[in-house]
Enzyme design. Structure first.
Site, PDB file in Angstrom:
ATOM      1  N   HIS A   1       0.841  -1.195   0.000  1.00  7.61           N
ATOM      2  CA  HIS A   1       0.000   0.000   0.000  1.00  7.61           C
ATOM      3  C   HIS A   1       0.878   1.248   0.000  1.00  7.61           C
ATOM      4  O   HIS A   1       2.049   1.206   0.389  1.00  7.61           O
ATOM      5  CB  HIS A   1      -0.913  -0.013   1.214  1.00  7.61           C
ATOM      6  CG  HIS A   1      -1.975  -1.063   1.144  1.00  7.61           C
ATOM      7  ND1 HIS A   1      -3.000  -1.148   2.051  1.00  7.61           N
ATOM      8  CD2 HIS A   1      -2.185  -2.066   0.256  1.00  7.61           C
ATOM      9  CE1 HIS A   1      -3.785  -2.145   1.735  1.00  7.61           C
ATOM     10  NE2 HIS A   1      -3.310  -2.739   0.648  1.00  7.61           N
TER      11      HIS A   1
ATOM     12  N   CYS B   1      -2.048  -0.868   7.543  1.00 12.93           N
ATOM     13  CA  CYS B   1      -1.335   0.412   7.405  1.00 12.93           C
ATOM     14  C   CYS B   1      -1.503   1.272   8.651  1.00 12.93           C
ATOM     15  O   CYS B   1      -0.575   1.990   9.039  1.00 12.93           O
ATOM     16  CB  CYS B   1      -1.795   1.148   6.153  1.00 12.93           C
ATOM     17  SG  CYS B   1      -1.189   0.378   4.637  1.00 12.93           S
TER      18      CYS B   1
ATOM     19  N   GLU C   1       0.854   3.873   1.873  1.00  7.34           N
ATOM     20  CA  GLU C   1       1.325   4.262   3.206  1.00  7.34           C
ATOM     21  C   GLU C   1       2.536   3.430   3.605  1.00  7.34           C
ATOM     22  O   GLU C   1       3.518   3.960   4.144  1.00  7.34           O
ATOM     23  CB  GLU C   1       0.228   4.052   4.259  1.00  7.34           C
ATOM     24  CG  GLU C   1      -1.080   4.742   3.965  1.00  7.34           C
ATOM     25  CD  GLU C   1      -2.083   3.847   3.258  1.00  7.34           C
ATOM     26  OE1 GLU C   1      -3.260   3.882   3.647  1.00  7.34           O
ATOM     27  OE2 GLU C   1      -1.705   3.118   2.319  1.00  7.34           O
TER      28      GLU C   1
END
Length: 145
Positions: free
Chosen positions: A74, A105, A76
């Site tokens: 992801h 995350c 993040e």
């Protein structure tokens, strides 16, 4: 969890950084969803990320059925691991991300010492937002026009 935008100067900065994260998301090779993230501290961008495969992997995020591959990172996570490899510290920083963080995350955000998260689109699962709130991380949903 703070969902109000705060003062107008901070709101303007939040909108600008969030637009920059949106532009950064265009670097993603993922077809289902393109997500961008920026980590900002003291009005300086100290890290950036977008969703995609790990370094050295082919830039194909979905399998033949159109489902996201398990190993796709992801935005993040990419931004947090990137800042971890630098001399910068994310302690007390703000994370700007185009889609609200998932649970995994959110754990990374908390452990990285990020104090504030600003996002544009709400992800269908809200466990990440719930965990951030529980940890005292300030969260702002700021839909861009």
């Amino acid at each position: 969890m703070n969902l109000s935008p705060g003062n107008s100067k901070q709101r303007l900065l939040d909108q600008r950084y969030l637009r920059m994260a949106t532009i950064w998301s265009e670097n993603s090779y993922c077809q289902r969803r393109k997500v961008g993230a920026l980590i900002v501290k003291d009005k300086m961008i100290i890290s950036d990320g977008y969703n995609g495969t790990p370094a050295g992997f082919e830039n194909i995020c979905e399998d033949q059925d159109g489902l996201t591959k398990d190993y796709v990172l992801h935005a993040e996570a990419n931004a947090i691991t990137k800042v971890a490899k630098s001399s910068n510290s994310s302690l007390g920083a703000t994370l700007y991300v185009t889609t609200s963080p998932c649970l995994e995350c959110a754990k990374l955000i908390i452990q990285a010492g990020i104090q504030r998260v600003v996002f544009n689109d709400r992800y269908r699962k809200t466990e990440g937002l719930d965990l951030l709130g529980r940890a005292g991380v300030s969260v702002l949903h700021l839909p861009l026009p």
